[in-house]
Design an enzyme around this catalytic site. Sequence first.
Site, PDB file in Angstrom:
ATOM      1  N   GLY A  29      15.340  -2.314  39.501  1.00 33.29           N
ATOM      2  CA  GLY A  29      16.371  -2.878  40.370  1.00 33.29           C
ATOM      3  C   GLY A  29      17.651  -3.117  39.592  1.00 33.29           C
ATOM      4  O   GLY A  29      17.842  -2.548  38.513  1.00 33.29           O
ATOM      5  N   ASN A  30      18.500  -3.990  40.146  1.00 28.92           N
ATOM      6  CA  ASN A  30      19.811  -4.152  39.503  1.00 28.92           C
ATOM      7  C   ASN A  30      19.736  -5.079  38.291  1.00 28.92           C
ATOM      8  O   ASN A  30      18.767  -5.822  38.099  1.00 28.92           O
ATOM      9  CB  ASN A  30      20.849  -4.627  40.532  1.00 28.92           C
ATOM     10  CG  ASN A  30      20.569  -6.039  41.010  1.00 28.92           C
ATOM     11  OD1 ASN A  30      20.744  -7.011  40.267  1.00 28.92           O
ATOM     12  ND2 ASN A  30      20.109  -6.160  42.245  1.00 28.92           N
ATOM     13  N   VAL A  67      19.406  -9.138  38.626  1.00 23.99           N
ATOM     14  CA  VAL A  67      18.036  -9.595  38.878  1.00 23.99           C
ATOM     15  C   VAL A  67      17.148  -9.274  37.663  1.00 23.99           C
ATOM     16  O   VAL A  67      16.232 -10.030  37.336  1.00 23.99           O
ATOM     17  CB  VAL A  67      17.477  -8.989  40.186  1.00 23.99           C
ATOM     18  CG1 VAL A  67      16.025  -9.362  40.387  1.00 23.99           C
ATOM     19  CG2 VAL A  67      18.301  -9.466  41.378  1.00 23.99           C
ATOM     20  N   GLY A  68      17.466  -8.187  36.981  1.00 24.24           N
ATOM     21  CA  GLY A  68      16.731  -7.845  35.748  1.00 24.24           C
ATOM     22  C   GLY A  68      16.759  -9.007  34.765  1.00 24.24           C
ATOM     23  O   GLY A  68      15.757  -9.322  34.116  1.00 24.24           O
ATOM     24  N   GLU A 111      13.787  -1.352  34.506  1.00 27.00           N
ATOM     25  CA  GLU A 111      14.417  -0.078  34.878  1.00 27.00           C
ATOM     26  C   GLU A 111      15.627  -0.406  35.733  1.00 27.00           C
ATOM     27  O   GLU A 111      15.486  -0.724  36.913  1.00 27.00           O
ATOM     28  CB  GLU A 111      13.421   0.799  35.657  1.00 27.00           C
ATOM     29  CG  GLU A 111      12.256   1.302  34.839  1.00 27.00           C
ATOM     30  CD  GLU A 111      12.655   2.372  33.839  1.00 27.00           C
ATOM     31  OE1 GLU A 111      13.711   3.021  34.021  1.00 27.00           O
ATOM     32  OE2 GLU A 111      11.922   2.554  32.861  1.00 27.00           O
ATOM     33  N   CYS A 131      19.662   5.808  41.019  1.00 30.09           N
ATOM     34  CA  CYS A 131      20.087   5.074  39.803  1.00 30.09           C
ATOM     35  C   CYS A 131      20.737   5.988  38.791  1.00 30.09           C
ATOM     36  O   CYS A 131      21.609   5.572  38.041  1.00 30.09           O
ATOM     37  CB  CYS A 131      18.890   4.371  39.186  1.00 30.09           C
ATOM     38  SG  CYS A 131      17.520   5.486  38.830  1.00 30.09           S
TER      39      CYS A 131
END
Length: 460
Positions: free
Chosen positions: A195-196, A199-200, A217, A251
């Site tokens: 995800g983005n 949030v990572g 990722e 992505c």
Amino acid sequence: MNPENIKMPTAADIVYTLRNNFNSGNTRPYEFRLKQLQGLHKLLADNEKALTNAIIQDLRKPQFEALLYEVNYSKTEVLNTIYNLKEWMKPTKPSKPLPFIMDEVLIQPEPYGVSLIIGAWNYPVMLVLIPLAGAIAAGNAAVIKPSEVAPHTADLLKELIPQYLDSEYYKVYCGGIPETTELLKQRFDYIFYTGNCQVGKVVHAAAAKHLTPVTLEMGGKCPVFIDQSADVEIVARRVLFGRFLNAGQSCIAPDYILCDKLTEQKFVTAAKTILKEWYGENAKESPSYGRIINERHFNRIVKLLDGANIAIGGSHDIKDLFIEPSIVTDVKPTDPLMQEEIFGPILPIVITDNASSAIDFINKREKPLALYVFSTNKTTHNLFLNYTSSGNMLINDTLMHFSCETIPFGGVGNSGIGGYHGKFTFDTFSHPKGTLIRKLDKIGEMVNTLRCPPYTDQKL
Ligand code: NAD
């Protein structure tokens, strides 16, 4: 019984149960892992149509893209894992340093335990099932958290996974931010997040509380450099394919181009013809072109076109979540288009004099997930290879490194931590346990007197 009285298991209950079940040791034998992987393959084979339809309902992807780039690709990865499982599970035998010449030296892959797999919406099947195949292959139990932004796919996975995998070890937990936050409070042995980047960081911080290892990722802006040696017609086909697949929501989609003015002109001319050839006069009517996931993303992307010099495209329709494939020229590094990952069907071109100024431009920004270089010049290839940093690098094409399973796929810096695909997925979910096996022999013990007290000058 009144269904309202049935208590749903909490995140804590699920992790507690999975950990107990994992501790039984049942996920470790080859036969168990193989059976689960075969189940996963059967899930994909039996439900090809249902999965494709769910993806189409969520994203309105062209059927070709949903089937080929998600369902079939996941199947290929699972099959590859099945074929290689026995080999991957074997301990590797590194060379022996002289003092260990009489010993056995091994690296034994062992499962971490209970893993958490958090998926993103843009490839909602593949981004959970490929990591899941790795978690199973490596002998882990797993909680699978599909993205709530693709709800049809999430619901279908929740329904199908218990039918094909052993529910004592693999559980689907659906929901949005509150549910994921609850999951992240639990102690996992491995977390695999897609995800983005914002949030990572949340996921990484939650994992740090339990010292849980992670794979993150994430995304970012993937640059494309084109020099004058490259055939612009071929380059344009390869860049536009990467940019406009899934309506730009990949992505590793090329995010912006760096090239000189002459190349820009040739690129735009070629792109006009190619886009017409692919999507016809009106991309909105083309069955080969997708849509934006929701209004929030639609508004975010359209806003990036404010005040932009649109060379191609630019039309949009919020009712249909349609944004035309668009190319923007005269883009300045300070423009909104260059401040964040576009994640939509807009391709800006920034004028750059040569390879070294492009390298300078790239190195002043966050490390990209993928870097694309188009040139026939080996020296230029080597310049980018040796003087830039990115998760992956692809010379003379876009996206295709994703399906080359013998290289790790992943980011570096802000674009990610760790990599996967092929054996790298198995390795991701395995702790490489360095193991030394010695003999309990008398000769060995005589040598050992040298390391034991009394520490005489002679021994020193
Ligand atoms: P998303 O909104 O689906 O979020 C991803 C996951 O994070 C979801 O499961 C969601 O429930 C969870 N989540 C969201 N907010 C959270 C919070 N505050 N706390 C805990 N969990 C939360 O997907 P997205 O983030 O919009 O995905 C797009 C991004 O992902 C892009 O940056 C893209 O480049 C990147 N991406 C990377 C890869 C890769 O393989 N590197 C693949 C796909 C997408």
